[in-house]
Design an enzyme around this catalytic site. Sequence first.
Site, short mmCIF file in Angstrom:
data_model
loop_
_atom_site.label_atom_id
_atom_site.label_comp_id
_atom_site.label_asym_id
_atom_site.label_seq_id
_atom_site.Cartn_x
_atom_site.Cartn_y
_atom_site.Cartn_z
CG ASP A 53 -2.25 0.99 1.13
OD1 ASP A 53 -2.61 1.30 0.07
OD2 ASP A 53 -3.05 1.39 2.50
CG HIS A 113 -5.12 10.54 2.54
ND1 HIS A 113 -5.70 10.28 3.44
CD2 HIS A 113 -3.88 9.49 3.31
CE1 HIS A 113 -5.40 9.38 5.07
NE2 HIS A 113 -4.58 9.26 3.93
NE ARG A 158 4.09 15.99 10.25
CZ ARG A 158 3.27 14.31 9.72
NH1 ARG A 158 3.59 13.67 10.73
NH2 ARG A 158 3.34 14.54 8.43
CD GLU A 187 -5.61 2.46 -0.33
OE1 GLU A 187 -4.93 2.18 -1.20
OE2 GLU A 187 -5.49 3.29 0.82
CE LYS A 189 -3.90 2.61 7.59
NZ LYS A 189 -4.42 2.99 6.36
MN MN Z 1 -4.32 2.76 2.86
#
Ligand code: MN
Length: 452
Positions: free
Chosen positions: A147, A154, A163, A221, A273
């Site tokens: 990935d 994004h 940040r 995605e 994930k």
């Molecule tokens: Mn991803």
Amino acid sequence: VTSAQRPDSAVDPTHDVNLASWVDSANGHPDFPIQNLPFGMFDPGVVADRTGEGTRGGIRIGDLILDLRALHDSGVLTGPAQVGSKAASVSLNGLFALGAGPRKDLREQVSRLLVDGSEHCDTVAAMLFPVRDVTVRLPAMIGDFTDFYAGINHATNVGQLFRPDHPLLPNYKWVPIGYHGRASSIHVSGESFARPMGQIKMPGTDAPVFQASRKLDLELELGIWIGGGNAPGHPILIADAASHIAGYCLLNDWSARDIQSWEYQPLGPFLSKSFHSTISAWVVTPEALAPYRAAMTRPAGDPELLSYLHDPVDQAVGGLDIELEVLLTTASMRAGSMTPQRLSLSSTRHMYWTAAQLVAHHTSGGCDLRPGDLLGSGTISGPTPDSCGSLLEITHDGRDTVLLRSGETRTFLEDGDEVVLRARAHRPGVAPIGFGECLARVLPHHVAHGSA
Ligand code: MN
């Protein structure tokens, strides 16, 4: 530089906007007109099965699937297309391994078989199955999943949450960021999954607890299927990288943000994930997407590409112009027959790196890719709130809420929520094509976790 310099941007008679098929449902189909012809794997099942041999490759046309095993056995095909259909009879990994030649020839010959007035209409009609009557499988055996993080908006939005002063890390515009993912938990569209359990450290507490995720998110995605691979230690050069891509799909890289934030340092995401990822069932080929190539425009002031990532042809035609959409329904919306609500409308144009650059970078140190490996683009967000590809961005990590037309609100996903990703390529004078659905529903976590 002209687009004709790269095969995957070459437009030919299969793209003719005026082509119509004798398969009625193909004509005007939003995703699968005769100009698309994506590959997939399916099992006709015991009752409908006319050859008795389970899962085989197929080509989607309208609401039907053309059985590539039956087509091969019929002897209607010739040359490289016949070789390709034989490989696809067993698995798409075999077809992918053959590279672009047989795949392209198969597309051309099948286009001629399915076009209005084809002399083989009666023969081929007997090899078509309604999609609703069959079981659609994963398109390929996925050996490895990687990935990436190629959606620059994004990366910026997520960085901004943590940040605000320097959201984009210094490496971002130099090196395609990625991590090695998990192939076993990738599932085809339509399979529901249970909300994951995991270690979660709540703010203001000293120790994590093991519980169901409360920050379950989606990630919009593009999936990239690897075709011909490379030998270990032999990198794929950027000028050759596009020829190693067999096609594209949609990928929902479901993410448990609360598990992720506790586990991800220092080695990156792990269980947050890898509980379930959903891909669309149809492999949309580089040939089908040839009219939708786009130039990459590197913003002024960005660093020059290192030479192993730079190819003038790839910069001219290596991008893709595909609209991407995220839709949500809740259990109560479905009970009330409400239409899905759009959460986001984005585009593959928001990728900072081309698919070829991801392939070239992945292999640059000697890593071998194999036919059927899958790359994820990373979450593809646009620059505006209504084009973000994750709820993390849309709700600013749960600080804001999304109001649904049912009157419900969401920060992250609730049990019963169903997310659908869609893709649509359209351009004046060209037949619009799509990817089909990338759909899954969130079920409650397993109550008796750890026991039967
Ligand atoms: Mn991803």
